[in-house]
Write a protein that holds these residues in place. Structure first.
Motif, short mmCIF file in Angstrom:
data_model
loop_
_atom_site.label_atom_id
_atom_site.label_comp_id
_atom_site.label_asym_id
_atom_site.label_seq_id
_atom_site.Cartn_x
_atom_site.Cartn_y
_atom_site.Cartn_z
N VAL A 1 1.22 -1.10 -0.36
CA VAL A 1 -0.16 -0.19 -0.25
C VAL A 1 0.78 1.05 -0.04
CG1 VAL A 1 -1.72 1.42 1.23
CG2 VAL A 1 -2.04 -1.45 0.84
N MET A 2 1.61 1.80 1.25
CA MET A 2 2.82 2.48 0.76
C MET A 2 3.21 2.50 -0.27
SD MET A 2 2.17 3.76 4.23
CE MET A 2 2.73 4.75 4.52
N SER A 3 3.90 1.65 -0.73
CA SER A 3 4.83 1.81 -2.10
C SER A 3 4.01 2.51 -2.89
CB SER A 3 5.20 1.08 -2.94
OG SER A 3 3.76 -0.14 -2.98
N ALA A 4 2.21 2.64 -3.20
CA ALA A 4 1.48 3.28 -4.13
C ALA A 4 0.69 4.01 -3.82
CB ALA A 4 0.88 1.97 -4.15
N LEU A 5 1.11 5.23 -2.43
CA LEU A 5 -0.12 5.52 -2.07
C LEU A 5 0.85 7.13 -2.62
CD1 LEU A 5 -0.35 5.79 1.44
CD2 LEU A 5 -1.88 5.25 -0.07
N VAL B 1 -1.52 13.39 10.91
CA VAL B 1 -0.88 12.33 10.10
C VAL B 1 -1.34 11.11 10.53
CG1 VAL B 1 1.29 10.81 9.58
CG2 VAL B 1 0.97 14.19 9.94
N PHE B 2 -1.87 10.29 9.28
CA PHE B 2 -2.32 8.86 9.53
C PHE B 2 -0.74 7.73 9.45
CE2 PHE B 2 -5.95 12.27 8.42
CZ PHE B 2 -6.47 11.23 8.93
N VAL B 3 -1.58 6.86 10.32
CA VAL B 3 0.04 6.50 9.54
C VAL B 3 -0.26 4.55 10.14
CG1 VAL B 3 1.54 8.04 10.77
CG2 VAL B 3 0.25 5.33 12.43
N ASP B 4 0.30 4.03 9.55
CA ASP B 4 -0.17 2.08 9.65
C ASP B 4 -1.82 1.95 8.91
OD1 ASP B 4 2.31 2.16 11.40
OD2 ASP B 4 0.45 1.58 13.28
N TRP B 5 -0.33 1.68 7.26
CA TRP B 5 -1.94 1.53 6.83
C TRP B 5 -1.70 0.27 5.97
CZ3 TRP B 5 -4.79 5.48 3.81
CH2 TRP B 5 -4.46 6.56 4.60
N PRO B 6 -1.94 -0.99 6.62
CA PRO B 6 -1.98 -2.20 5.84
C PRO B 6 -3.47 -2.57 5.46
CG PRO B 6 -1.53 -2.40 8.68
CD PRO B 6 -1.57 -1.10 8.00
N TRP B 7 -4.30 -1.95 6.29
CA TRP B 7 -5.63 -2.91 5.68
C TRP B 7 -6.16 -1.50 4.72
CZ3 TRP B 7 -5.72 -6.50 8.59
CH2 TRP B 7 -4.67 -7.40 9.36
N ALA B 8 -5.70 -0.73 4.55
CA ALA B 8 -6.20 -0.10 3.65
C ALA B 8 -7.14 -0.51 1.86
CB ALA B 8 -5.10 0.71 1.99
N SER B 9 -8.22 -0.04 1.75
CA SER B 9 -9.14 -0.87 0.96
C SER B 9 -10.20 0.23 0.31
CB SER B 9 -9.62 -2.38 1.37
OG SER B 9 -9.60 -2.63 2.14
N LEU B 10 -11.04 -0.31 -0.59
CA LEU B 10 -12.18 0.64 -1.45
C LEU B 10 -13.18 0.46 -0.55
CD1 LEU B 10 -11.12 -0.02 -5.00
CD2 LEU B 10 -10.46 1.53 -3.50
N GLY B 11 -13.56 1.49 -0.51
CA GLY B 11 -15.04 1.57 0.28
C GLY B 11 -15.33 2.73 0.70
N ALA B 12 -16.30 2.92 1.04
CA ALA B 12 -17.52 4.20 1.23
C ALA B 12 -16.60 5.60 1.51
CB ALA B 12 -18.53 3.81 1.91
N PRO B 13 -16.77 6.81 1.04
CA PRO B 13 -15.87 7.74 1.98
C PRO B 13 -16.38 8.37 3.22
CG PRO B 13 -17.80 8.77 0.69
CD PRO B 13 -17.75 7.09 0.26
N TRP B 14 -16.83 7.65 3.92
CA TRP B 14 -17.14 7.80 5.32
C TRP B 14 -16.81 6.75 6.34
CZ3 TRP B 14 -21.08 4.70 7.14
CH2 TRP B 14 -21.65 3.83 6.14
N THR B 15 -16.53 5.61 5.76
CA THR B 15 -16.15 4.59 6.53
C THR B 15 -15.06 4.53 7.26
OG1 THR B 15 -16.68 3.14 4.56
CG2 THR B 15 -15.20 1.68 6.55
N ASP B 16 -14.05 5.29 7.38
CA ASP B 16 -13.28 5.66 8.50
C ASP B 16 -13.38 6.43 9.19
OD1 ASP B 16 -11.09 4.60 7.33
OD2 ASP B 16 -10.23 5.98 6.26
N LEU B 17 -14.13 7.73 9.04
CA LEU B 17 -14.98 8.55 9.89
C LEU B 17 -16.00 7.28 10.75
CD1 LEU B 17 -15.50 11.03 11.77
CD2 LEU B 17 -17.40 10.94 9.71
N ALA B 18 -16.67 6.35 11.00
CA ALA B 18 -17.74 5.34 11.22
C ALA B 18 -16.73 4.51 12.56
CB ALA B 18 -18.76 4.56 10.37
N VAL B 19 -15.36 3.83 11.49
CA VAL B 19 -14.96 3.18 12.58
C VAL B 19 -13.90 4.07 13.71
CG1 VAL B 19 -12.29 2.27 12.64
CG2 VAL B 19 -13.94 1.31 10.38
N PHE B 20 -13.35 5.44 13.44
CA PHE B 20 -12.87 6.63 14.77
C PHE B 20 -13.99 6.59 15.10
CE2 PHE B 20 -12.24 10.86 15.20
CZ PHE B 20 -10.92 10.17 15.94
#
Length: 311
Positions: free
Chosen positions: A78-82, A214-233
């Motif tokens: 993931v990090m090599s492609a961001l 700054v957002f760190v630790d990206w191993p679970w990066a995936s395609l999803g709804a734009p508000w998914t990260d907010l819900a998890v947070f």
């Protein structure tokens, strides 16, 4: 104080691994300071190099936990492609000898948020999530697997829990199993979207700097709804304290046009995931993770109870 496991340090790494990382960085490490937080049993060190540069290094071997090296490999991909310019570290290089896996990243001069959450720091992260979501919609990595493809089994725990309820399952959940099954059932549709989502936003995966989060630790990066990260947070906020996730959900711009039932679906699915995971066997090298999952499950159910009014 952030959640975390028990880590080894830079000096505990095999000499061959340390030499491999120093080869990537192009200079010997002269100082290493271990960082708290997270649930990897491996290293997480801010390092100073002989040529005065700095970097962040994390490494783990299969002897510490058989699954974590694969998680590091996933993050490397993931990090090599961001794309550049995101509020995230940049990958400097990686090491992989089949047993030990290491990442070298740019060092971020920041600190984890205080917990329970402080109002100003929580506001900074909530604003940062809006910026991050808009920068990553549509995803700059359209070939990523979806959240559902990667984590569908994790998000469908309630049917398994309902079929054989644990004897210590929270009474509120036992009384509302049918509602939880129905609420979480549309999870695949609720998660669908073309945004790149981090999927693990919590205090120990955030660094606050003079210019923002700054957002760190990206191993679970995936395609999803734009508000998914907010819900998890927000589920994490419910667990840690210092903010009202329900109030935030009613005013945050990322949820302005979202069906409230879709958010309820994700909250219910996450509560089930943590309820099931927390009752699993002890994970090698991760002595605190089940306690963290249990606390997350209970707090998310409490939020869901307030949100839905189920009794």
């Amino acid at each position: 104080m952030v959640d975390g496991g028990v880590r080894i340090g830079w000096s505990d790494l095999p000499e061959l691994v340390r030499a491999g990382v120093e080869g990537i960085l192009g200079s010997p490490v002269v100082e290493a300071v271990s960082q708290a937080g997270g649930f990897s049993p491996g290293t997480a060190d801010r390092v100073a190099l002989a040529d005065s540069r700095r970097a962040f290094v994390k490494a783990v071997g299969t002897s510490l936990n058989p699954d974590t090296p694969g998680i590091h490999r996933r993050e490397i991909a993931v990090m090599s492609a961001l794309p550049p310019g995101l509020p995230a570290p940049q990958l400097l290089g990686s090491y992989d000898d089949g047993e030990w896996v290491a990442l070298a990243l740019t060092d971020v001069n920041g600190q984890h948020p205080a917990t329970p959450w402080q109002t100003d720091e929580l506001a900074m992260v909530l604003d940062g999530l809006t910026v991050l979501s808009r920068r990553l919609t549509p995803s700059p990595l359209p070939d990523l697997r979806t959240v559902w493809e990667n984590e569908g089994e994790s998000f469908t725990a309630w049917p398994r829990l309902a079929a054989d309820p644990p004897v210590d399952l929270e009474l509120w959940a036992v009384r509302n199993l049918d509602r939880l099954l129905a609420a979480s059932a549309p999870i695949e549709a609720a998660l669908a979207g073309d945004s790149l989502v981090h999927l693990d936003i919590r205090a120990d995966n955030l660094l606050l700097t003079d210019t923002g989060v700054v957002f760190v630790d990206w191993p679970w990066a995936s395609l999803g709804a734009p508000w998914t990260d907010l819900a998890v947070f927000l589920c994490s906020v419910a667990s840690i304290g210092g903010g009202d996730p329900e109030q935030i959900s009613r005013t945050h711009p990322l949820l302005a046009d979202v069906d409230p039932d879709a958010l309820t679906t994700v909250i219910a699915a996450l509560a089930g995931f943590w309820a099931e995971a927390s009752r699993g066997p002890q994970a090698p090298g991760l002595p605190t993770v089940r306690q963290f999952q249990r606390r997350s499950s209970v707090a998310t159910m409490e939020w869901l109870e307030r949100r839905t009014g189920w009794r």
